[in-house]
Design an enzyme around this catalytic site. Structure first.
Site, PDB file in Angstrom:
ATOM      1  N   GLU A 295       0.825  -1.208   0.000  1.00  0.00           N
ATOM      2  CA  GLU A 295       0.000   0.000   0.000  1.00  0.00           C
ATOM      3  C   GLU A 295       0.858   1.257   0.000  1.00  0.00           C
ATOM      4  OE1 GLU A 295      -2.616  -0.687   3.369  1.00  0.00           O
ATOM      5  OE2 GLU A 295      -3.959  -1.848   2.101  1.00  0.00           O
ATOM      6  N   ASP A 375      -8.227  -8.949   3.921  1.00  0.00           N
ATOM      7  CA  ASP A 375      -8.099  -7.855   4.879  1.00  0.00           C
ATOM      8  C   ASP A 375      -9.238  -7.835   5.895  1.00  0.00           C
ATOM      9  OD1 ASP A 375      -6.998  -5.637   6.037  1.00  0.00           O
ATOM     10  OD2 ASP A 375      -7.705  -4.214   4.535  1.00  0.00           O
ATOM     11  N   GLU A 403     -12.762  -2.640  12.057  1.00  0.00           N
ATOM     12  CA  GLU A 403     -12.649  -1.827  10.839  1.00  0.00           C
ATOM     13  C   GLU A 403     -13.734  -2.138   9.809  1.00  0.00           C
ATOM     14  OE1 GLU A 403      -8.836  -2.064   8.914  1.00  0.00           O
ATOM     15  OE2 GLU A 403      -9.568  -1.046   7.125  1.00  0.00           O
TER      16      GLU A 403
END
Ligand code: GCU
Length: 839
Positions: A295, A375, A403
């Protein structure tokens, strides 16, 4: 029994704010206290104030005073009185107390309770402290049984990763600013840091990395090293070691070198020097955490070096100091994934990147692997990398931070999700290889020494730690599972509930039931069958936005089109990911017949009409699951209401607010996902619910004054694709939407769907024939405690519900909205719901 309950209720009067979490040490009722055999003193076999054994003595004193209302003195020398004695094996031996404990491993302890004699023997000081917490946990739960047993951790590494930024914000933080950083420096007031360490010690966490994996090189400045030392000092008495995340490019960005090539001599010298200096400040620094080449983060691949070259650079620097390097396996290239290629797959990345490196890592490197290949989604198969690292030490990365799982605004109890991974048998080389007990314990590949667990946690300055009282069961559960991955998830919950909310049966049963229902419900109303969470992956990862998953290089694709959906990850026809598992597991996922329904779309691309093992088509399952999930959480507020008076008012009210909010947002999810796939596939819901809402009146179809009709993005974030928003500037006149009701006279629940954004607190009033039914303010940013979105979308969509409203046929219902800031009092619809209808 009644008397007992009455007494319990009386002691609830004091408000509780959640700061003490599961370490409240609330006093037991007198008649229960009478059943306890209480030692007459405390002996802590270490008199150094910063030692965990000394701290254990203090904690025992505090806990016994709180729980049993008995004040005990602490001494540091063994004596003849029937005391609770806490210390290390060595200290017990030195003081001449004969003990017969089985062999203890690092951090393990022995607990023996016989009448007034209690022995808590740690393999080390940390273990002794853990034993003290265990004894107090028993007392707090009114468990006065005599016991004698040893317990050892399943793994040596039991860490927390905080993603705190140096400016005080937290990446994926939903509970206020950092307790570690402020204004680009470490905080000087470490009160909360020490309190956090106490909580972590009680769940046997022994390490914490305090800064974000997307790391700022400034953590290595002189001033920050001094600040770090202060944090380490605050946590050390609790047996919690501190570590830091590194930015791979630091030699260049901070050190002024012209390279950060891990094989360059000047780079090696720079890291060695800076590491030595760090250890001067923090002699027991746990080590480093590194996110590289992922990322956009710099890493060894930038110089054509391998990931092991990168990891070993740090491993060599910390080795003389006894430190370790947690090197993340979350490596993928979000620039070059191309959905047009049927073979491209982000899930393949970890195994591909680590291919051929298994014998290349130094022995103090631990590869830290997210539980699934993508993820932290609502359901993923385990990362196949766990099966590939036979020589390299490995750890699992879990996420207490919710998240993709409702961001602590939705109740989602996570241990059942984690268990799908920990209990998974990877069958490496055809032999039993259960991830928790065999692989993470180090037993399967004889990796004794360095293996274990890390959890991403977003504890912040909010007094409740995570922003939500109920979310704390996830932090507690993490510690319990890292110690023993076989412990039952219901048992964890029951212990946590008794410790957090007291011993009432209704309280325990209700919270346990709701929590156990919560993850399946969340999966039902978000993403089913292994398609992932279906949230806005390019935004805050909170509300629904299924189309954001595709047509970008992030690689969280669904490949949904008008006819079919799912990632073909087979070897024979797809990305080949299934083939990354050991043969027996690969065969299960390769074959659509043997792939379990709940991972079907993870592994296979099928028509919406594909029939599942449960007999439903994929699309009908989507529709039904979304209704079922929303229905389940619609019961949460009423379940919780039963606890009114059985727990303290503050935590009761704060939790009631969140559960009511969740029930409303689950309907947002339900409708958005169903409308999206209905519109994409054109296939009707066999039960005629999707797109049909007989009790709903769209705001855009009401008589509007000062409101204008607008569209929203994504379209499915609004019922009927459109909303109304006020024309007036903030705070001036209000806009109104009214309608003459045609429902039969009766008692209804009236729900108003609206949007609550950041930077605005619009106010609303609901009238029936000019009589006010109720009013509310769009202030979720205050009450949920963080910024979700600035837009009218699936994140801001929410509902206000007024129950038991008497409605007459022909009554005029009117909503008045007054804009504030950028919040133009947006309205979606009004629902007039007969009893029992959730819509
Ligand atoms: C996710 C998360 C990021 C985080 C990253 C990581 O993608 O959204 O905020 O930086 O994981 O784990 O490194």
């Amino acid at each position: 029994m009644r008397g007992l309950l009455l007494l319990a209720a009386l002691s609830l009067a004091a408000a509780e704010d959640g700061l003490d979490a599961w370490l409240r040490y609330a006093q037991l009722p007198q008649d229960v206290i009478k059943q306890a055999t209480v030692p007459s003193g405390i002996v802590a076999l270490n008199s150094t104030e910063t030692s965990p054994v000394y701290v254990a003595g203090k904690e025992l004193q505090k806990g016994i005073k709180g729980i049993l209302d008995k004040s005990l003195n602490i001494t540091h020398e063994a004596n003849r009185s029937p005391s609770v004695v806490v210390g290390t094996i060595a200290a017990f031996n030195d003081s001449g107390i004969s003990i017969e404990t089985p062999e203890l491993e690092e951090d393990g302890f022995w607990l023996s309770i016989k009448g007034e004699k209690v022995e808590i023997v740690g393999q080390n000081e940390r273990g002794a402290l853990y034993g003290a917490f265990e004894y107090l946990s028993m007392l707090a739960q009114a468990n006065f049984t005599e016991v004698a047993y040893a317990t050892n951790p399943s793994a040596v590494i039991r860490w927390i990763n905080q993603w705190d930024n140096m400016d005080g914000t937290i990446e994926r933080g939903y509970a206020g600013p950092s307790i570690f950083f402020k204004n680009n420096a470490l905080v000087s007031n470490v009160t909360r840091v020490a309190q956090y360490a106490r909580l972590l010690a009680s769940i046997r966490v022994n390490g914490i990395v305090i800064n974000n994996v997307n790391a700022n090189a400034q953590i290595l400045s002189d001033a920050n090293m001094a600040g770090l030392a202060k944090i380490a000092d605050a946590m050390r008495p609790w047996g919690v070691k501190v570590g830091i995340s590194l930015n791979f490019a630091s030699p260049q960005t901070l050190g002024g070198l012209n390279t950060f090539d891990p094989l360059d001599k000047s780079v090696i010298a720079w890291w060695t020097k800076i590491t030595d200096k760090l250890y001067d400040h923090v002699p027991d620094l746990a080590g480093f955490l590194v996110k590289a080449n992922s990322e956009g983060q710099p890493g060894p691949l930038t110089y054509g070096r391998t990931l092991s070259d990168g990891a070993n650079l740090f491993a060599k620097a910390v080795k003389p100091h006894g430190g370790i390097v947690m090197f993340r396996a979350f490596v993928y290239d979000n620039q070059h994934l191309n959905e047009k290629s049927w073979k491209d797959d982000r899930a393949n990345a970890a195994v591909e990147f680590f291919q051929g490196l298994d014998d290349k890592f130094d022995d103090n490197v631990v590869v830290q692997i997210k539980y699934g290949p993508i993820d932290f989604q609502v359901r993923e198969p385990p990362s196949p990398l766990f099966a590939h690292l036979k020589q390299t030490a490995s750890a699992i990365e879990l996420q207490v931070t919710q998240e993709y799982l409702g961001q602590q605004c939705h109740l989602v109890y996570l241990p059942p999700l984690w268990k799908t991974i920990l209990d998974f048998d990877l069958r490496v080389d055809g032999e039993k290889s259960v991830i928790g007990t065999d692989i993470l314990s180090g037993k399967r590949f004889n990796k004794k020494g360095l293996t274990g667990y890390a959890a991403v946690v977003n504890v912040g300055q909010n007094v409740t730690w995570l922003g939500s009282h109920l979310a704390m069961s996830n932090l507690y559960g993490y510690g319990r599972l890292a110690w023993d991955p076989t412990v039952n998830e219901v048992e964890i919950l029951e212990d946590w509930t008794r410790l957090t909310f007291g011993l009432d049966d209704t309280v325990r049963e209700t919270i346990t039931r709701m929590s156990m229902e919560s993850w399946p419900a969340y999966e039902n109303y978000t993403g089913n069958l292994g398609i992932q969470t279906l949230t806005d992956i390019t935004g805050p990862h909170y509300g629904p936005n299924p189309q954001s998953m595709d047509n970008n290089a992030w690689g969280q694709w669904t490949r949904a089109d008008a006819f079919s959906i799912g990632m073909d990850r087979t070897v024979k026809n797809g990305t080949g990911f299934a083939g990354q598992y050991p043969a027996e597991v690969a065969a299960v996922f390769e074959d659509i017949e043997t792939t379990p329904d709940d991972l079907l779309l993870w592994f296979h691309h099928v028509p919406y009409t594909h029939v599942l093992k449960n007999g439903k088509t994929v699309i009908q399952h989507f529709y039904d699951a979304h209704y079922a999930g929303a229905e389940t959480v619609a019961t949460f507020p009423a379940q919780w209401a039963q606890l009114d008076g059985l727990i303290d008012q503050q935590r009761f009210d704060e939790t009631a607010f969140r559960l009511t909010y969740q029930a409303g947002h689950a309907i947002v999810w339900r409708d958005a996902i169903n409308d999206f796939y209905h519109s994409l596939s054109g296939i009707a819901d066999a039960r005629a619910r999707v797109g049909k809402h007989p009790w709903r009146i769209e705001a855009e179809s009401m008589a509007l004054r000062g409101y204008r009709v607008t569209s929203v993005t994504p379209f499915e974030a609004a019922s009927g694709r459109r909303v109304v928003q006020s024309d007036s500037v903030s705070g001036t006149t209000s806009a109104s939407a009214s309608v003459k009701l045609t429902f039969a006279a009766g008692r209804y629940d009236v729900a108003v769907a609206y949007y609550d954004m950041y930077e605005g607190r619009a106010s609303y009033e609901l009238y029936l024939n000019d009589a006010k039914v109720g009013s509310w303010v769009g202030d979720n940013e205050d009450r949920l405690g963080y910024t979700v979105t600035r837009a009218v979308d699936g994140h801001s969509a929410t509902r206000a519900t007024f129950r038991g409203v008497d409605v007459g046929e022909g009554d005029v219902l009117r909503v008045e909205g007054r804009a504030d800031g950028r919040e133009m009092a947006p309205l979606d619809y009004v629902a007039v719901l007969p009893p029992g209808v959730v819509d």
